[in-house]
Design an enzyme around this catalytic site. Structure first.
Site, PDB file in Angstrom:
ATOM      1  N   ASP A  29      38.045  91.020  95.768  1.00 52.21           N
ATOM      2  CA  ASP A  29      37.918  91.417  94.362  1.00 52.21           C
ATOM      3  C   ASP A  29      39.058  92.375  94.011  1.00 52.21           C
ATOM      4  O   ASP A  29      39.406  93.260  94.791  1.00 52.21           O
ATOM      5  CB  ASP A  29      36.555  92.094  94.130  1.00 52.21           C
ATOM      6  CG  ASP A  29      36.202  92.187  92.659  1.00 52.21           C
ATOM      7  OD1 ASP A  29      35.254  91.500  92.239  1.00 52.21           O
ATOM      8  OD2 ASP A  29      36.875  92.944  91.928  1.00 52.21           O
ATOM      9  N   ILE A  30      39.629  92.202  92.836  1.00 49.82           N
ATOM     10  CA  ILE A  30      40.772  93.020  92.412  1.00 49.82           C
ATOM     11  C   ILE A  30      40.345  94.477  92.178  1.00 49.82           C
ATOM     12  O   ILE A  30      41.169  95.384  92.248  1.00 49.82           O
ATOM     13  CB  ILE A  30      41.404  92.409  91.130  1.00 49.82           C
ATOM     14  CG1 ILE A  30      42.859  92.826  90.973  1.00 49.82           C
ATOM     15  CG2 ILE A  30      40.606  92.752  89.880  1.00 49.82           C
ATOM     16  CD1 ILE A  30      43.594  92.045  89.886  1.00 49.82           C
ATOM     17  N   VAL A  95      33.271  87.210  84.422  1.00 50.26           N
ATOM     18  CA  VAL A  95      34.146  86.035  84.528  1.00 50.26           C
ATOM     19  C   VAL A  95      33.269  84.787  84.527  1.00 50.26           C
ATOM     20  O   VAL A  95      32.397  84.639  85.394  1.00 50.26           O
ATOM     21  CB  VAL A  95      35.007  86.085  85.817  1.00 50.26           C
ATOM     22  CG1 VAL A  95      35.813  84.810  85.966  1.00 50.26           C
ATOM     23  CG2 VAL A  95      35.933  87.294  85.801  1.00 50.26           C
ATOM     24  N   HIS A  99      30.605  82.758  90.707  1.00 49.09           N
ATOM     25  CA  HIS A  99      31.156  83.416  91.893  1.00 49.09           C
ATOM     26  C   HIS A  99      30.075  84.236  92.563  1.00 49.09           C
ATOM     27  O   HIS A  99      29.150  84.730  91.906  1.00 49.09           O
ATOM     28  CB  HIS A  99      32.345  84.308  91.526  1.00 49.09           C
ATOM     29  CG  HIS A  99      32.059  85.271  90.401  1.00 49.09           C
ATOM     30  ND1 HIS A  99      32.086  84.883  89.077  1.00 49.09           N
ATOM     31  CD2 HIS A  99      31.738  86.577  90.402  1.00 49.09           C
ATOM     32  CE1 HIS A  99      31.785  85.923  88.311  1.00 49.09           C
ATOM     33  NE2 HIS A  99      31.555  86.963  89.096  1.00 49.09           N
ATOM     34  N   HIS A 101      29.543  87.602  94.940  1.00 51.31           N
ATOM     35  CA  HIS A 101      30.137  88.820  95.496  1.00 51.31           C
ATOM     36  C   HIS A 101      29.588  89.043  96.897  1.00 51.31           C
ATOM     37  O   HIS A 101      28.370  88.936  97.109  1.00 51.31           O
ATOM     38  CB  HIS A 101      29.749  90.050  94.661  1.00 51.31           C
ATOM     39  CG  HIS A 101      30.235  90.047  93.244  1.00 51.31           C
ATOM     40  ND1 HIS A 101      31.329  90.766  92.832  1.00 51.31           N
ATOM     41  CD2 HIS A 101      29.770  89.423  92.129  1.00 51.31           C
ATOM     42  CE1 HIS A 101      31.517  90.601  91.526  1.00 51.31           C
ATOM     43  NE2 HIS A 101      30.574  89.784  91.073  1.00 51.31           N
TER      44      HIS A 101
HETATM   45  P1  5GP Z   1      31.347  89.565  87.492  1.00 51.07           P
HETATM   46  O1  5GP Z   1      31.271  90.876  86.767  1.00 51.07           O
HETATM   47  O2  5GP Z   1      31.696  88.419  86.568  1.00 51.07           O
HETATM   48  O3  5GP Z   1      30.173  89.275  88.371  1.00 51.07           O
HETATM   49  O4  5GP Z   1      32.547  89.730  88.507  1.00 51.07           O
HETATM   50  C1  5GP Z   1      33.852  89.374  88.223  1.00 51.07           C
HETATM   51  C2  5GP Z   1      34.708  90.069  89.246  1.00 51.07           C
HETATM   52  O5  5GP Z   1      35.987  89.475  89.234  1.00 51.07           O
HETATM   53  C3  5GP Z   1      34.904  91.569  88.968  1.00 51.07           C
HETATM   54  O6  5GP Z   1      34.381  92.315  90.042  1.00 51.07           O
HETATM   55  C4  5GP Z   1      36.419  91.700  88.820  1.00 51.07           C
HETATM   56  O7  5GP Z   1      36.914  92.869  89.421  1.00 51.07           O
HETATM   57  C5  5GP Z   1      36.943  90.453  89.489  1.00 51.07           C
HETATM   58  N1  5GP Z   1      38.194  89.951  88.949  1.00 51.07           N
HETATM   59  C6  5GP Z   1      38.484  89.754  87.630  1.00 51.07           C
HETATM   60  N2  5GP Z   1      39.725  89.270  87.485  1.00 51.07           N
HETATM   61  C7  5GP Z   1      40.219  89.128  88.750  1.00 51.07           C
HETATM   62  C8  5GP Z   1      41.469  88.656  89.260  1.00 51.07           C
HETATM   63  O8  5GP Z   1      42.382  88.253  88.529  1.00 51.07           O
HETATM   64  N3  5GP Z   1      41.637  88.663  90.616  1.00 51.07           N
HETATM   65  C9  5GP Z   1      40.638  89.100  91.452  1.00 51.07           C
HETATM   66  N4  5GP Z   1      40.909  89.069  92.778  1.00 51.07           N
HETATM   67  N5  5GP Z   1      39.450  89.540  91.001  1.00 51.07           N
HETATM   68  C10 5GP Z   1      39.251  89.558  89.668  1.00 51.07           C
END
Ligand code: 5GP
Ligand code: ZN
Length: 113
Positions: A29-30, A95, A99, A101
């Site tokens: 994760d970024i 996103v 996905h 985590h």
């Molecule tokens: P969500 O909040 O949708 O469950 O998690 C999305 C995750 O994607 C977040 O933790 C965010 O930091 C990660 N993320 C968003 N954009 C990118 C990216 O371009 N590269 C990577 N490696 N992670 C990303």
């Protein structure tokens, strides 16, 4: 399609892909929230949990298995870890490409929401 994870799959956006097979990739994760914070995603664009078809059940099974293997590889299998799938607005999904985590390497809060 304007999807950041599809772009990572297509290698249009760089990511340190630490696992890949025909259906799934994994990368850090970024914005890591724990010493280990990996994302396990299907190559195929599935927006969120309600978009999963019954035929995708093997995909989810594989993602859990891959996460378990990655946890082992990261040395957090015994200490413990968490797998999370956020889905939809109130589920905290940022996103819109399904996905999982993988979080670990520190004591995680027992709070879920
Ligand atoms: P969500 O909040 O949708 O469950 O998690 C999305 C995750 O994607 C977040 O933790 C965010 O930091 C990660 N993320 C968003 N954009 C990118 C990216 O371009 N590269 C990577 N490696 N992670 C990303
Ligand atoms: Zn996508």
């Amino acid at each position: 399609m304007d999807c950041v994870f599809c772009k990572i799959v297509a290698k249009e956006i760089p990511a340190n892909i630490i696992y890949q097979d025909n259906n799934v990739i994994a990368f850090p994760d970024i914005n890591p929230l724990a010493p280990t914070h990996l994302l396990i995603i299907p190559r195929k664009h599935i927006p969120s949990l309600p978009h999963l078809a019954e035929a995708d059940s093997s995909l989810i099974r594989d993602m859990v298995h891959i996460a378990n293997q990655l946890a082992k590889r990261q040395g957090i299998s015994a200490s413990g870890y968490r797998l999370v799938i956020n889905s939809g607005k109130q589920g905290g999904q940022g996103v819109s490409h399904l996905h999982m985590h993988l979080l670990g390497g520190r004591q995680l809060s027992s709070a879920l929401g």
